[in-house]
Design an enzyme around this catalytic site. Sequence first.
Site, PDB file in Angstrom:
ATOM      1  N   ASP A  18     138.682 -14.425 -22.875  1.00  0.00           N
ATOM      2  CA  ASP A  18     139.736 -14.917 -21.990  1.00  0.00           C
ATOM      3  C   ASP A  18     139.995 -13.694 -20.901  1.00  0.00           C
ATOM      4  O   ASP A  18     139.707 -12.809 -20.817  1.00  0.00           O
ATOM      5  CB  ASP A  18     141.049 -14.809 -22.925  1.00  0.00           C
ATOM      6  CG  ASP A  18     141.166 -16.444 -23.539  1.00  0.00           C
ATOM      7  OD1 ASP A  18     140.039 -17.045 -23.063  1.00  0.00           O
ATOM      8  OD2 ASP A  18     141.864 -16.804 -24.316  1.00  0.00           O
ATOM      9  N   LYS A  39     141.840 -19.188 -18.453  1.00  0.00           N
ATOM     10  CA  LYS A  39     142.575 -20.375 -17.800  1.00  0.00           C
ATOM     11  C   LYS A  39     143.704 -19.629 -16.968  1.00  0.00           C
ATOM     12  O   LYS A  39     144.231 -18.707 -17.423  1.00  0.00           O
ATOM     13  CB  LYS A  39     143.251 -21.130 -18.883  1.00  0.00           C
ATOM     14  CG  LYS A  39     142.328 -21.975 -19.548  1.00  0.00           C
ATOM     15  CD  LYS A  39     142.803 -23.035 -20.315  1.00  0.00           C
ATOM     16  CE  LYS A  39     143.766 -22.377 -21.713  1.00  0.00           C
ATOM     17  NZ  LYS A  39     142.863 -22.204 -22.875  1.00  0.00           N
ATOM     18  N   MET A 147     155.266 -14.945 -22.276  1.00  0.00           N
ATOM     19  CA  MET A 147     155.152 -15.551 -21.034  1.00  0.00           C
ATOM     20  C   MET A 147     156.621 -15.850 -20.331  1.00  0.00           C
ATOM     21  O   MET A 147     156.997 -17.233 -20.042  1.00  0.00           O
ATOM     22  CB  MET A 147     154.336 -17.097 -21.415  1.00  0.00           C
ATOM     23  CG  MET A 147     153.069 -16.866 -21.575  1.00  0.00           C
ATOM     24  SD  MET A 147     152.417 -18.411 -22.615  1.00  0.00           S
ATOM     25  CE  MET A 147     152.782 -18.213 -24.204  1.00  0.00           C
TER      26      MET A 147
HETATM   27  C1  LIG Z   1     148.768 -16.889 -23.730  1.00  0.00           C
HETATM   28  S1  LIG Z   1     149.693 -15.672 -24.381  1.00  0.00           S
HETATM   29  C2  LIG Z   1     148.651 -14.913 -25.378  1.00  0.00           C
HETATM   30  C3  LIG Z   1     149.183 -14.026 -26.370  1.00  0.00           C
HETATM   31  C4  LIG Z   1     148.358 -13.210 -27.464  1.00  0.00           C
HETATM   32  N1  LIG Z   1     147.688 -14.272 -28.296  1.00  0.00           N
HETATM   33  C5  LIG Z   1     148.942 -12.129 -28.284  1.00  0.00           C
HETATM   34  O1  LIG Z   1     149.076 -12.336 -29.266  1.00  0.00           O
HETATM   35  O2  LIG Z   1     149.440 -11.217 -27.516  1.00  0.00           O
HETATM   36  C6  LIG Z   1     149.769 -14.582 -23.137  1.00  0.00           C
HETATM   37  C7  LIG Z   1     150.980 -13.683 -23.180  1.00  0.00           C
HETATM   38  O3  LIG Z   1     150.991 -12.708 -23.865  1.00  0.00           O
HETATM   39  C8  LIG Z   1     151.720 -11.628 -23.383  1.00  0.00           C
HETATM   40  N2  LIG Z   1     150.729 -10.355 -22.738  1.00  0.00           N
HETATM   41  C9  LIG Z   1     149.535 -10.474 -23.408  1.00  0.00           C
HETATM   42  N3  LIG Z   1     148.993  -9.181 -23.046  1.00  0.00           N
HETATM   43  C10 LIG Z   1     150.047  -8.561 -22.493  1.00  0.00           C
HETATM   44  C11 LIG Z   1     150.272  -7.321 -22.024  1.00  0.00           C
HETATM   45  N4  LIG Z   1     149.262  -6.277 -21.801  1.00  0.00           N
HETATM   46  N5  LIG Z   1     151.535  -6.810 -21.515  1.00  0.00           N
HETATM   47  C12 LIG Z   1     152.656  -7.621 -21.831  1.00  0.00           C
HETATM   48  N6  LIG Z   1     152.357  -8.903 -22.273  1.00  0.00           N
HETATM   49  C13 LIG Z   1     151.295  -9.237 -22.471  1.00  0.00           C
HETATM   50  C14 LIG Z   1     152.324 -12.414 -22.060  1.00  0.00           C
HETATM   51  O4  LIG Z   1     153.571 -12.797 -22.274  1.00  0.00           O
HETATM   52  C15 LIG Z   1     151.229 -13.316 -21.656  1.00  0.00           C
HETATM   53  O5  LIG Z   1     151.922 -14.019 -20.905  1.00  0.00           O
END
Ligand SMILES: C[S@@+](CC[C@H](N)C(=O)[O-])C[C@H]1O[C@@H](n2cnc3c(N)ncnc32)[C@H](O)[C@@H]1O
Length: 444
Positions: A18, A39, A147
Amino acid sequence: MTLRAIRILKKADVVFYDRLVNPEILKYVVRAKKVFVGKSAGESSKQQWINRALYREAKKGKTVVRLKNGDPMVFGRGGEELEYLRTRGIEVEVIPGLTSAIAVPGLERIPLTHRKLSSSLTIVSGRGVGGSVPRWKSLGDTVVILMPIENLSSVVRRLLSSGKRKQTPCALISKGSRIDRKIIVSDLQHVVDFSRTVGISPPAVLVVGEVVRSLLDWRGRRVAAFRCRSEVRRTKKLIKAAGGRPMVFEVCKTIPAQENLAKAASQRWDTLVFMSANGVRSAADFFELSKYRVIAVGGRTREELLKHGATKILVPEVHGVAGVQKLLKNGRFGRVLAFRSPLAKRKIRGAVNLVAYHVKLTRPERAVKEYLRSGSDFTILTSAGLLELVLKSVGKASPKLVRKMNESFVISLGREVTKAALRSEIWVNYEAEKPCLKTLFSLR
Ligand SMILES: C[S@@+](CC[C@H](N)C(=O)[O-])C[C@H]1O[C@@H](n2cnc3c(N)ncnc32)[C@H](O)[C@@H]1O
């Protein structure tokens, strides 16, 4: 990552990964074909294609890795993909990861639960099917929103309508764990405005709850500020009283602008405006302050005015020049004299603006050197003019100073200071509502 995840990545045949997967992790993919399937928001039709591609490769008997960021089963469509494959007879193993909902606040040292502050945690999404904010039901003491950026104002409205108070502290953390990670701390009523001012971009998590207050815990921490000579002692005292370790550097002193003050004192005025304690001290020898109606910006200025005999003191509700202007516009104040700093950026409309004192640098290079050497946990920026003066006075060392400040948690005392900091590429982590150190240090 778990050791198991690394082992499997090394022996995989195909890896579908991803957008948010850290490139560092791809280094463990030594022999597999790497397929990017990230995506963008709103591109959910791609999911069907991903499901089919995973199935196709697995059906060929290959070891297929579906690599996601965080934990695959937390807002990662892990459940949907698992369902798709299992109903078609494909064996699937889930290797848990560290979800950003927990790891990102943890990296910032925010405890999500705390025996005294929070006994429940809710993780929600700020973006539901179709893009709108989902209707969450009951929320825990701590809420982590994934998000959150796209719908930030709706997210905040929903938190408030779900029972959170507008003063509830919150932290917005962008790009957690990465070199360009950014964090702001605010409360629910100010976070939208503040995040727009500084410009926070996704991916980010929003942490809401009393646990966030720990980020403003001064106890045992080094608290730095660059101050005028007259404010050094008081600033040290306030930091100490809050449990912090003061690192207060004198960078200038003020000298009353005698000619200006004497000339102004010979004229008739109905109202005097003071923006700082320095202004009051400079004017006190020239004006009998008890005779005038006085407008004071901030509690510290009011304190100094009381010391010098003023009695009819008004403190505008809104801080800074804007607050004074609003007050002057809506009331009858007669002839108004405003005592200003030579570093002031904006004039006060509706008043005669008088430079009340001169600012003389007192070897700021020495102070900056000391700051660069020792570093600090917090850096408090008290004035836009003073910040610019210090940066200018150290010339070539200013990028180093900016870098060092950015390594600490930067607090600005108001919007004008925040803007000045951002212009100099200093990231502001927290903006105090009132330009008052006493209020700031009583936050915890
Ligand atoms: C589609 S979700 C996936 C979440 C992922 N499965 C998890 O457990 O972290 C994507 C969201 O994860 C959060 N996210 C992922 N990586 C991040 C990071 N390095 N810093 C802050 N937020 C993060 C944000 O809210 C982002 O919009």
